[in-house]
Design an enzyme around this catalytic site. Structure first.
Site, PDB file in Angstrom:
ATOM      1  N   LYS A 163       2.113  -3.854   6.780  1.00  0.00           N
ATOM      2  CA  LYS A 163       2.517  -3.892   5.363  1.00  0.00           C
ATOM      3  C   LYS A 163       4.036  -3.729   5.243  1.00  0.00           C
ATOM      4  O   LYS A 163       4.688  -4.416   4.451  1.00  0.00           O
ATOM      5  CB  LYS A 163       1.803  -2.797   4.569  1.00  0.00           C
ATOM      6  CG  LYS A 163       0.309  -3.009   4.445  1.00  0.00           C
ATOM      7  CD  LYS A 163      -0.026  -4.189   3.549  1.00  0.00           C
ATOM      8  CE  LYS A 163      -1.506  -4.483   3.500  1.00  0.00           C
ATOM      9  NZ  LYS A 163      -1.862  -5.730   2.835  1.00  0.00           N
ATOM     10  N   SER A 182       0.837  -1.203   0.000  1.00  0.00           N
ATOM     11  CA  SER A 182       0.000   0.000   0.000  1.00  0.00           C
ATOM     12  C   SER A 182       0.866   1.246   0.000  1.00  0.00           C
ATOM     13  O   SER A 182       1.986   1.243   0.550  1.00  0.00           O
ATOM     14  CB  SER A 182      -0.854  -0.036   1.272  1.00  0.00           C
ATOM     15  OG  SER A 182      -1.447   1.214   1.513  1.00  0.00           O
ATOM     16  N   TYR A 194      -1.734  -1.022  10.952  1.00  0.00           N
ATOM     17  CA  TYR A 194      -2.008  -1.541   9.597  1.00  0.00           C
ATOM     18  C   TYR A 194      -0.810  -1.267   8.680  1.00  0.00           C
ATOM     19  O   TYR A 194      -0.291  -2.172   8.023  1.00  0.00           O
ATOM     20  CB  TYR A 194      -3.275  -0.901   9.023  1.00  0.00           C
ATOM     21  CG  TYR A 194      -3.424  -1.170   7.539  1.00  0.00           C
ATOM     22  CD1 TYR A 194      -3.747  -2.438   7.068  1.00  0.00           C
ATOM     23  CD2 TYR A 194      -3.181  -0.166   6.598  1.00  0.00           C
ATOM     24  CE1 TYR A 194      -3.836  -2.692   5.702  1.00  0.00           C
ATOM     25  CE2 TYR A 194      -3.281  -0.409   5.237  1.00  0.00           C
ATOM     26  CZ  TYR A 194      -3.605  -1.684   4.800  1.00  0.00           C
ATOM     27  OH  TYR A 194      -3.678  -1.930   3.447  1.00  0.00           O
TER      28      TYR A 194
END
Ligand code: NAD
Ligand code: WQD
Length: 352
Positions: free
Chosen positions: A152, A124, A148
């Protein structure tokens, strides 16, 4: 060729499955349906006119994965499965690290044990944290501001270490910018549970009358109209990026890290106007305080994707809005059949 698509029933996965089927791949979807509906797969099969093998299971459960690798000769994995809500990740960090990081470890172990070493991973633009400038290139400094994003970043590092340990691995890290839109049929699309966190589904639900108004988070950013600027990319363009990555993956001799964006930035108010035009509906909005953790501007330099994959986004903001609207207006309750009341739980709605 057999492609295992983890999280293939979700938003980006379901759209990617269409293009995989159309390209002639045998598709096996592996999903625990924690954030997806089985209906999405039925509709994908209808659009593509081809069947998908669906296996319900969890990437954290090695025995679930072993059953698939024992039953099919999987040539490559597209790994979408994971949790993705930034705010929730702050409240439930361990759940996010368990699903995303632990899940990816178990998946890679199962792959290695069965001689499958090709993986396309959903990363992302969040890994760029607060970029010092735009457009964002792949070699910009990385950071994370929430669990989050950190999950990643860790997974990217973990996959790079895996490659160092065994260069037989073929790994592509695709850093998505802001996926929006839906398949042109209007039969599949993004179906967030509860109040949407992201802008586009919130605008669409406001236009259809499920939300009273959009809260615009800040109008004092250093952007052309003061509202946040993002690189919105049509989900079918994103899906195409995965197919291109898969076509090239065997030729790569290093871990490939690639931005998937359009290179264009649109503000929140640009998106509201574009959606109103595409839908013919009014989208009422109110200016609200900035959302914690938001940045002013984020858009990609997508030139590396063009050079390496021969890929570039082709769909306009108009198509993104028209396709989102077709999905939203045809399916006001997403894949669910029951009617959900109007915004009764949205704290931003004034019910007085
Ligand atoms: P999504 O929630 O619609 O899809 C994820 C899918 O994974 C869901 O079908 C869910 O049921 C499944 N899943 C979750 N945990 C699982 C587990 N432990 N085992 C098996 N299945 C599991 O999300 P999406 O928008 O399609 O995103 C797909 C991927 O792309 C995610 O990894 C996400 O972090 C990443 N990504 C998304 C965006 C975005 O804005 N949508 C942007 C950048 C990156
Ligand atoms: C876009 C713009 C908001 C909602 C998030 C994740 C990122 C990635 C994509 C997964 C911003 C504004 C939003 C609303 C608003 N996901 N906005 N009112 O924050 O760029 O990225 O999704 O990897 O990690 O952080 O996307 O759609 O939430 O916001 O004004 O109700 O819309 O402030 O400027 P974001 P978004």
């Amino acid at each position: 060729m057999h492609i295992l698509v983890t999280g293939g029933a979700g938003y980006i996965g379901s759209h990617t499955c269409i293009l995989l089927l159309e390209a002639g791949y045998e598709v096996i979807v592996f999903d625990n349906f924690s954030n997806a509906s089985k209906e999405s797969i039925k509709r994908v099969e209808k659009i593509a006119g081809k069947p998908i093998t669906v296996i319900e299971g969890d990437i954290r459960h090695r025995e679930d994965l072993d059953k698939i690798f024992d039953a099919y000769k999987i040539d490559a994995v597209i790994h979408f499965a994971g949790l993705k809500a930034v705010g929730e990740s702050v409240e439930e960090p361990l759940n996010y690290y368990d699903n995303n990081i632990h899940g990816t470890i178990v998946l890679c172990e199962a792959m290695a044990a069965h001689g499958c070493r090709s993986i396309v991973f959903s990363s992302s633009a969040t890994v760029y944290g607060e970029p010092h400038t735009t457009p964002i290139k792949e070699d910009f400094p990385l950071s994370a501001t929430n669990p989050y994003g950190r999950s990643k970043l860790f997974i990217e590092e973990m996959l790079r270490d895996l490659y160092i340990s065994d260069p037989a691995w073929k790994i592509v890290l695709l850093r998505y910018f802001n996926p929006v839109g839906a398949h042109i049929s209007g039969t599949i699309g993004e179906d967030p549970h509860g109040i949407p966190n992201n802008l586009m589904p919130f605008i669409a639900q406001t236009a259809v009358g499920k939300r009273a108004f959009l809260s615009v988070f800040g109008d004092d950013y250093d952007t052309h109209d003061g509202t946040g600027v993002r690189d919105y990319i049509h989900v079918m363009d994103l899906a195409d990026g995965h197919v291109k990555a898969l076509e090239k993956i065997e030729s790569f001799n290093e871990v490939m890290t690639i931005n998937l964006g359009t290179g264009k930035g649109y503000s929140v108010l640009d998106m509201v106007k574009a959606f109103e035009k595409a839908s013919g509906k009014h989208v009422p909005y109110k200016i609200a305080p900035r959302r914690a953790g938001d940045i002013a501007k984020c858009f990609a330099d997508p030139s590396y994707a063009k050079k390496i994959l021969g890929w570039e986004a082709t769909r306009s903001i108009k198509e993104m809005c028209e396709d989102s609207w077709r999905w939203q207006s045809n399916n006001p309750n997403g894949y669910a059949e029951e009617i959900v009341g109007v915004a009764e739980k949205d704290p931003r709605v004034n019910h007085s």
